[in-house]
Structure formats: structure tokens, C-alpha cells
Design a protein around this motif. Structure first.
Motif, PDB file in Angstrom:
ATOM      1  N   ARG A 174      -4.817   1.771 -13.338  1.00  0.00           N
ATOM      2  CA  ARG A 174      -3.409   2.086 -13.611  1.00  0.00           C
ATOM      3  C   ARG A 174      -2.962   1.419 -14.914  1.00  0.00           C
ATOM      4  N   ARG A 202      -2.874   1.866  -1.907  1.00  0.00           N
ATOM      5  CA  ARG A 202      -3.965   2.452  -1.119  1.00  0.00           C
ATOM      6  C   ARG A 202      -4.528   3.692  -1.808  1.00  0.00           C
ATOM      7  N   SER A 203      -3.935   4.046  -2.948  1.00  0.00           N
ATOM      8  CA  SER A 203      -4.342   5.266  -3.660  1.00  0.00           C
ATOM      9  C   SER A 203      -5.091   4.913  -4.933  1.00  0.00           C
ATOM     10  N   GLY A 204      -6.343   4.616  -4.825  1.00  0.00           N
ATOM     11  CA  GLY A 204      -7.151   4.314  -6.001  1.00  0.00           C
ATOM     12  C   GLY A 204      -7.081   2.857  -6.417  1.00  0.00           C
ATOM     13  N   SER A 205      -7.848   2.541  -7.417  1.00  0.00           N
ATOM     14  CA  SER A 205      -7.972   1.156  -7.884  1.00  0.00           C
ATOM     15  C   SER A 205      -6.802   0.773  -8.781  1.00  0.00           C
ATOM     16  N   THR A 218       3.755  -0.459  -5.826  1.00  0.00           N
ATOM     17  CA  THR A 218       3.539   0.372  -4.640  1.00  0.00           C
ATOM     18  C   THR A 218       2.283   1.231  -4.779  1.00  0.00           C
ATOM     19  N   GLY A 219       1.957   1.906  -3.691  1.00  0.00           N
ATOM     20  CA  GLY A 219       0.881   2.892  -3.704  1.00  0.00           C
ATOM     21  C   GLY A 219      -0.498   2.318  -3.915  1.00  0.00           C
ATOM     22  N   GLY A 274       0.802  -1.209   0.000  1.00  0.00           N
ATOM     23  CA  GLY A 274       0.000   0.000   0.000  1.00  0.00           C
ATOM     24  C   GLY A 274       0.836   1.261   0.000  1.00  0.00           C
ATOM     25  N   ASN A 275       1.960   1.254   0.703  1.00  0.00           N
ATOM     26  CA  ASN A 275       2.815   2.422   0.832  1.00  0.00           C
ATOM     27  C   ASN A 275       3.450   2.795  -0.507  1.00  0.00           C
ATOM     28  N   PRO A 276       3.551   4.089  -0.817  1.00  0.00           N
ATOM     29  CA  PRO A 276       4.123   4.494  -2.110  1.00  0.00           C
ATOM     30  C   PRO A 276       5.650   4.418  -2.176  1.00  0.00           C
TER      31      PRO A 276
END
Length: 194
Positions: free
Chosen positions: A171, A164-167, A161-162, A129-131
Motif C-alpha cells: 500500500r 485483511r485485504s492484502g499486504s 483499515t482493511g 482488519g475491517n475496512p
């Protein structure tokens, strides 16, 4: 070429499954035969530490769905292991899979190590989840080294990564990159049938 994906998550349609499936899709588009296993569909118990697998020729004495993976591994050139990072390390499902490899692959430091072990290739696909891609780098490096001691050739280590920021489905760049990695795993047959 045969490539097998293992989704070490209980989420059949989660981020880890998406990533592994995109890697397999890229490999398939470049001519590989693929199959996948998801922990949500399997009953795989933890290693008992009984050492029975190294005391005779019967292999692992736990008769569960890990037997399906052992059998599939016999015909697999590359394993893609999808590992979500929970609490700074691989998921419990990933650890169960790794521990159960002991029945077939002993680490170099083990008295059961066989120098003639077939070297398999593996892709360790981590997601978090972390970017910050470097946040768990020491653990990812440790895990890579551990698989090397099990006589795996670590081909790629994609870290997504990342999450937790959107679906993840939105991407498009990630989809393209994952398929490219999967496609790059396929080695053309040097002796195609005439």
C-alpha cells in the motif's frame, strides 16, 4: 525534538510495527530524534493495583521493562502509540501500557491527580482488519478521551483499515500518508543554535 514509538503488539514485523515505523520515519526525515519499543522485545507485567506508586516517591514497584519506557518518556516530546484493535478494543499489550501509566499520571478524577503534571503529546495510531473506519469509532473516541484525562494532548488519531485485504507493504499510498503524518509532528526549533 524527541519522538518515541510504542508498538503494542507481539508481532515485531506486523502491521502495527509497520505503521509506527513509517510514522517515525516521516518524523526522522523532518529532523526528529526517534526511538521505538516493541512489546515482543519487552517483559512488561500488568499493573497490580497496589497503589504503592502513590504512597511514596519510589514510583512503580514492579521492576520490569516498563522502567525503560518511563525513563524514555522523561525526554520524549511526542509518543506514538501503535494499537491494533482486537475484539473491538486495543490489544492487551496496549492496555497493560496504559494501566502502567498510573504510576506517573493519575486521571483527573483520581485523588492523586497533580495539576502541575507535564502535558505530553500522543498519537493514537489504531489499525484493524475491517475496512469500515467508523466501526470502532465510539471506542476510539473513548480511548482518546481517556488519554486526555491522563493529561495527554492527543495530536493525531490515524486509523488504518482493511488490513485483511492484502499486504500492508503493497500500500504505497498508505506509506506516503503515514510518513506525511509523522513529518507533520515535527515542530521546527524556534531558536536554532547560531
Amino acid at each position: 525534538m524527541n519522538i518515541m514509538g510504542i508498538i503494542a503488539s507481539q508481532q515485531r514485523e506486523g502491521n502495527t510495527a509497520f505503521i509506527v515505523n513509517k510514522l517515525l520515519e516521516g518524523a526522522r526525515e523532518n529532523g526528529a530524534q526517534t526511538q521505538s519499543f516493541c512489546f515482543s522485545d519487552l517483559d512488561i507485567k500488568p499493573c497490580r493495583g497496589c497503589w504503592a506508586c502513590h504512597k511514596n516517591d519510589q514510583g512503580c514497584v514492579i521492576k520490569d521493562d516498563m522502567q525503560k519506557i518511563y525513563n524514555a518518556m522523561e525526554y520524549t516530546d511526542i509518543i506514538i502509540l501503535g494499537l491494533p484493535i482486537y475484539m473491538g478494543q486495543m490489544s492487551a499489550q496496549g492496555k497493560i501500557f496504559t494501566d502502567r501509566l498510573f504510576a506517573q499520571r493519575s486521571p483527573r478524577f483520581s485523588p492523586f491527580f497533580k495539576d502541575n503534571a507535564v502535558k505530553r503529546q500522543i498519537v493514537l495510531s489504531f489499525n484493524q482488519g475491517n475496512p469500515n473506519a467508523d466501526l470502532f469509532k465510539p471506542y476510539i473516541d473513548y480511548t482518546s478521551q481517556m488519554f486526555k484525562t491522563l493529561e495527554f494532548e492527543v495530536k493525531e488519531i490515524p486509523v488504518v483499515t482493511g488490513l485483511r485485504s492484502g499486504s500492508i507493504y503493497d500500500r504505497k499510498d498508505l506509506c506516503r500518508d503515514l510518513k506525511k503524518i509523522g513529518s507533520g509532528l515535527v515542530v521546527p526549533d524556534k531558536n536554532p543554535a547560531a
